[in-house]
Design a protein around this motif. Structure first.
Motif, mmCIF file in Angstrom:
data_model
loop_
_atom_site.group_PDB
_atom_site.id
_atom_site.type_symbol
_atom_site.label_atom_id
_atom_site.label_comp_id
_atom_site.label_asym_id
_atom_site.label_seq_id
_atom_site.Cartn_x
_atom_site.Cartn_y
_atom_site.Cartn_z
ATOM 1 N N GLN A 126 -17.227 11.078 -4.744
ATOM 2 C CA GLN A 126 -16.360 10.650 -3.639
ATOM 3 C C GLN A 126 -15.530 9.431 -4.030
ATOM 4 O O GLN A 126 -14.338 9.339 -3.701
ATOM 5 C CB GLN A 126 -17.198 10.335 -2.405
ATOM 6 N N SER A 127 -16.128 8.496 -4.757
ATOM 7 C CA SER A 127 -15.394 7.304 -5.202
ATOM 8 C C SER A 127 -14.257 7.683 -6.140
ATOM 9 O O SER A 127 -13.174 7.079 -6.099
ATOM 10 C CB SER A 127 -16.347 6.327 -5.907
ATOM 11 N N LEU A 128 -14.480 8.686 -6.980
ATOM 12 C CA LEU A 128 -13.424 9.153 -7.875
ATOM 13 C C LEU A 128 -12.267 9.760 -7.085
ATOM 14 O O LEU A 128 -11.092 9.498 -7.376
ATOM 15 C CB LEU A 128 -13.991 10.176 -8.860
ATOM 16 N N ALA A 129 -12.591 10.582 -6.086
ATOM 17 C CA ALA A 129 -11.539 11.160 -5.243
ATOM 18 C C ALA A 129 -10.752 10.056 -4.539
ATOM 19 O O ALA A 129 -9.516 10.099 -4.467
ATOM 20 C CB ALA A 129 -12.158 12.111 -4.226
ATOM 21 N N ASP A 130 -11.450 9.042 -4.035
ATOM 22 C CA ASP A 130 -10.781 7.946 -3.328
ATOM 23 C C ASP A 130 -9.886 7.140 -4.266
ATOM 24 O O ASP A 130 -8.742 6.816 -3.936
ATOM 25 C CB ASP A 130 -11.816 7.024 -2.683
ATOM 26 N N ALA A 131 -10.405 6.795 -5.444
ATOM 27 C CA ALA A 131 -9.659 5.941 -6.370
ATOM 28 C C ALA A 131 -8.452 6.658 -6.966
ATOM 29 O O ALA A 131 -7.395 6.066 -7.174
ATOM 30 C CB ALA A 131 -10.576 5.444 -7.485
ATOM 31 N N SER A 132 -8.605 7.946 -7.250
ATOM 32 C CA SER A 132 -7.518 8.718 -7.871
ATOM 33 C C SER A 132 -6.540 9.281 -6.853
ATOM 34 O O SER A 132 -5.400 9.606 -7.180
ATOM 35 C CB SER A 132 -8.094 9.864 -8.709
ATOM 36 N N GLY A 133 -6.997 9.425 -5.608
ATOM 37 C CA GLY A 133 -6.148 9.985 -4.562
ATOM 38 C C GLY A 133 -5.927 11.474 -4.680
ATOM 39 O O GLY A 133 -5.009 12.022 -4.072
ATOM 40 N N ILE A 134 -6.765 12.152 -5.460
ATOM 41 C CA ILE A 134 -6.646 13.598 -5.604
ATOM 42 C C ILE A 134 -8.006 14.261 -5.404
ATOM 43 O O ILE A 134 -9.046 13.586 -5.407
ATOM 44 C CB ILE A 134 -6.068 14.011 -6.988
ATOM 45 N N VAL A 135 -7.977 15.566 -5.251
ATOM 46 C CA VAL A 135 -9.203 16.334 -5.010
ATOM 47 C C VAL A 135 -10.018 16.432 -6.300
ATOM 48 O O VAL A 135 -9.471 16.657 -7.386
ATOM 49 C CB VAL A 135 -8.857 17.746 -4.500
ATOM 50 N N VAL A 136 -11.313 16.260 -6.182
ATOM 51 C CA VAL A 136 -12.238 16.485 -7.300
ATOM 52 C C VAL A 136 -12.878 17.850 -7.120
ATOM 53 O O VAL A 136 -13.474 18.136 -6.078
ATOM 54 C CB VAL A 136 -13.320 15.399 -7.362
ATOM 55 N N GLU A 137 -12.732 18.710 -8.132
ATOM 56 C CA GLU A 137 -13.370 20.027 -8.129
ATOM 57 C C GLU A 137 -14.631 19.930 -8.984
ATOM 58 O O GLU A 137 -14.559 19.892 -10.207
ATOM 59 C CB GLU A 137 -12.424 21.087 -8.692
ATOM 60 N N ARG A 138 -15.759 19.873 -8.331
ATOM 61 C CA ARG A 138 -17.019 19.700 -9.053
ATOM 62 C C ARG A 138 -17.491 21.025 -9.614
ATOM 63 O O ARG A 138 -17.548 22.026 -8.917
ATOM 64 C CB ARG A 138 -18.084 19.093 -8.134
ATOM 65 N N SER A 139 -17.836 21.023 -10.896
ATOM 66 C CA SER A 139 -18.266 22.242 -11.576
ATOM 67 C C SER A 139 -19.629 22.704 -11.090
ATOM 68 O O SER A 139 -20.510 21.894 -10.785
ATOM 69 C CB SER A 139 -18.323 21.982 -13.091
ATOM 70 N N SER A 140 -19.806 24.010 -11.052
ATOM 71 C CA SER A 140 -21.117 24.568 -10.715
ATOM 72 C C SER A 140 -22.100 24.385 -11.869
ATOM 73 O O SER A 140 -23.310 24.433 -11.675
ATOM 74 C CB SER A 140 -20.987 26.057 -10.370
ATOM 75 N N PRO B 50 -10.017 12.884 -1.145
ATOM 76 C CA PRO B 50 -9.997 11.448 -0.846
ATOM 77 C C PRO B 50 -10.078 11.191 0.653
ATOM 78 O O PRO B 50 -9.510 11.935 1.448
ATOM 79 C CB PRO B 50 -8.656 10.983 -1.420
ATOM 80 N N ARG B 51 -10.781 10.134 1.027
ATOM 81 C CA ARG B 51 -10.937 9.797 2.439
ATOM 82 C C ARG B 51 -9.811 8.884 2.926
ATOM 83 O O ARG B 51 -9.582 8.770 4.125
ATOM 84 C CB ARG B 51 -12.280 9.105 2.667
ATOM 85 N N GLY B 52 -9.126 8.241 1.996
ATOM 86 C CA GLY B 52 -8.056 7.327 2.377
ATOM 87 C C GLY B 52 -7.749 6.389 1.226
ATOM 88 O O GLY B 52 -8.430 6.396 0.198
ATOM 89 N N PRO B 53 -6.726 5.548 1.374
ATOM 90 C CA PRO B 53 -6.343 4.647 0.280
ATOM 91 C C PRO B 53 -7.399 3.588 0.003
ATOM 92 O O PRO B 53 -8.139 3.175 0.900
ATOM 93 C CB PRO B 53 -5.037 4.019 0.788
ATOM 94 N N VAL B 54 -7.469 3.164 -1.247
ATOM 95 C CA VAL B 54 -8.358 2.076 -1.640
ATOM 96 C C VAL B 54 -7.509 0.970 -2.257
ATOM 97 O O VAL B 54 -6.345 1.176 -2.599
ATOM 98 C CB VAL B 54 -9.434 2.550 -2.647
ATOM 99 N N ASP B 55 -8.094 -0.203 -2.411
ATOM 100 C CA ASP B 55 -7.352 -1.371 -2.903
ATOM 101 C C ASP B 55 -7.302 -1.350 -4.429
ATOM 102 O O ASP B 55 -8.128 -1.983 -5.096
ATOM 103 C CB ASP B 55 -8.000 -2.652 -2.390
ATOM 104 N N ARG B 56 -6.333 -0.654 -4.962
ATOM 105 C CA ARG B 56 -6.198 -0.571 -6.420
ATOM 106 C C ARG B 56 -5.638 -1.870 -7.001
ATOM 107 O O ARG B 56 -5.869 -2.182 -8.172
ATOM 108 C CB ARG B 56 -5.298 0.602 -6.788
ATOM 109 N N ASP B 57 -4.900 -2.645 -6.206
ATOM 110 C CA ASP B 57 -4.384 -3.928 -6.693
ATOM 111 C C ASP B 57 -5.541 -4.900 -6.967
ATOM 112 O O ASP B 57 -5.525 -5.636 -7.960
ATOM 113 C CB ASP B 57 -3.421 -4.543 -5.678
ATOM 114 N N ARG B 58 -6.529 -4.887 -6.095
ATOM 115 C CA ARG B 58 -7.689 -5.759 -6.309
ATOM 116 C C ARG B 58 -8.447 -5.328 -7.565
ATOM 117 O O ARG B 58 -8.976 -6.157 -8.306
ATOM 118 C CB ARG B 58 -8.603 -5.721 -5.087
#
Length: 464
Positions: A394-408, A446-454
């Motif tokens: 989930q953190s990866l999806a939030d930070a990248s702003g794109i969908v993560v497709e998790r492998s089976s 992603p659930r929403g924007p994160v503070d990438r500047d910080r």
């Protein structure tokens, strides 16, 4: 059809039977972590590795019956030297992370010779020096795929494929060995393997039951790219284990590396060479293992439960530069940095900050690949041990702003090697055909924007 995939990774070796639908139907695995005899040195016993592969492969074949071919995917750039007449290793196997040749690489770069310590070139030079000191003259050099092919074919094949050869640092632009560079390093061309395609019958693995043909060779990240079905331009994968590797398929365009990413062959078949752009995060799962060492969590698997016990990190930011920083800065002087700690900070906040920090590093690489290639991915496909951690995904999806497709499949490398065998045997026309049925186990958005500047400010503070 059924194929045997050998996955010789940095710390674990697997032999997997894969059916014609790309599904694993049997597996043997063994943990074989490298040794660290001194700071900066990373070694492995090539003979123990070979015996492990032969034993596990035999067990899989005896249990699941004959196979139509063998595919070998392996850690790239690790170096092995062996006596051509006896087949016995000369000196230790040297892991790709080994830093014994850092000073030598610095000398060569000062002379305009572009080599790096994580390539095989100066490792081969070091091994040749060791072999000459013991009076051995007829030496074979190779990466792990070359060594295993030699062993499985009883010395009939001394080969490597283009994806592994490219990681040695010894290839010329036309795909042949760079004679001038070999002369500079005093490496005889005769000691190096023949460069072959990633998919194509080499010769029979005569030490295995039924003597199935070795039909595919590939570097581990290239095999993972294929195994995750990232076979069209712009498709991107992330393999998050000890470190994390991010690769984007660029098709028949090699592209130019920038901002710490670099082009690599993705696979080579009779139809031509496909390419990918690659970037690296040096500390991923190792950052979580550090939390175990500190006693923050009892084991790596517990990190999700602890981190999910708080809604956010409470302002804590962690830069996982435990081994320096990879893409985009490649800063060896950067150090792990924990910021924003207060009296109210607990284990959960620190654990979450570590997982989020690794996710931010991965997002940095994804952004670099998108900028360099001119293609922004809409999703990233993910495998590796950290893909089992929901907080990290989930953190990866939030930070990248794109969908993560998790492998089976937690580890897709063997599936990529099996797909290349299917191409070699004619069961599939190309990797795209072989992987056309790939489906993710889960989509995480992603659930929403994160503070990438910080985050960027924290990275600047981690660098000297």
């Amino acid at each position: 059809m059924t194929v045997l995939a050998v996955d010789a990774g940095t710390t674990t070796v697997r032999c997997v039977a894969v059916d014609g639908d790309g599904r694993p139907v049997g597996e043997e695995r063994l943990s074989l972590p490298p040794a660290n005899p001194a700071p900066g040195l990373v070694e492995f016993d090539a003979l123990v590795l070979a015996e492990a592969v032969m034993g596990m492969a035999t067990e899989v074949l005896e249990r699941h019956g004959p196979v139509d071919g063998v595919g070998i995917a392996s850690q790239r750039a690790s170096a092995v030297a062996w006596d051509r007449s006896t087949g016995q290793p000369v000196g230790p196997g040297i892991g790709w992370q080994d830093l014994r040749t850092v000073a030598r690489c610095g000398e060569l770069r000062a002379e305009g010779v572009p080599v790096a310590p994580n390539q095989s070139a100066t490792k081969f030079e070091w091994l040749m020096g060791e072999s000459r000191a013991t009076g051995r003259a007829d030496i074979c050099l190779g990466t792990v795929d070359s060594w295993l092919a030699w062993v499985l074919t009883c010395g009939k094949a001394h080969v490597t494929d283009l994806t592994n050869a490219a990681a040695t640092g010894l290839l010329a632009l036309d795909g042949s060995w760079d004679v001038a560079l070999l002369d500079c390093l005093s490496i005889p061309a005769s000691s190096l393997p023949e460069v072959v395609g990633s998919a194509g019958v080499v010769t029979a693995a005569s030490v295995l039951p039924g003597a199935p043909p070795i039909s595919a060779l590939a570097g581990d990240q290239q095999a993972s790219l294929i195994g995750l079905g990232c076979v069209s331009v712009g498709q991107t994968k992330l393999t998050a284990g000890t470190g994390a590797m991010v690769d984007m398929c660029t098709g028949d365009v090699a592209g130019t590396g920038a901002d710490g990413c670099y082009p690599m062959p993705a696979w080579a078949t009779p139809d031509g060479v496909a390419w990918m752009l690659e970037g690296a995060v040096l500390s991923a799962g190792s950052a979580v293992a550090w939390l175990v060492d500190l006693g923050v969590v009892p084991d790596v698997a517990s990190s999700h439960a602890l981190a999910s016990g708080c809604e956010d990190s409470g302002g804590v930011v962690f830069v996982p530069a435990l081994s320096g920083l990879g893409t985009p800065t490649w800063d060896d002087g950067a150090r792990g940095t924990l910021l924003g700690v207060t009296r109210g900070t607990g284990r959960a906040e620190i654990c979450r900050a570590v997982l989020e920090g690794v996710a931010h590093c991965c997002a940095d690489v994804i952004e670099v690949l998108a900028r360099t290639s001119g293609t922004k991915p809409t999703s990233v496909r993910m495998d590796g041990g950290m893909s089992a951690n929901p907080t990290f995904v989930q953190s990866l999806a939030d930070a990248s702003g794109i969908v993560v497709e998790r492998s089976s499949e937690l580890e897709a490398t063997a599936l990529g090697a099996a797909a290349l065998v299917r191409v070699a045997t004619g069961d599939a026309t190309d990797p795209t055909d072989a992987m056309k049925g790939w489906q993710p186990a889960e989509l995480v958005g992603p659930r929403g924007p994160v503070d990438r500047d910080r985050w960027a400010e924290a990275v600047s503070r981690a660098r000297p």
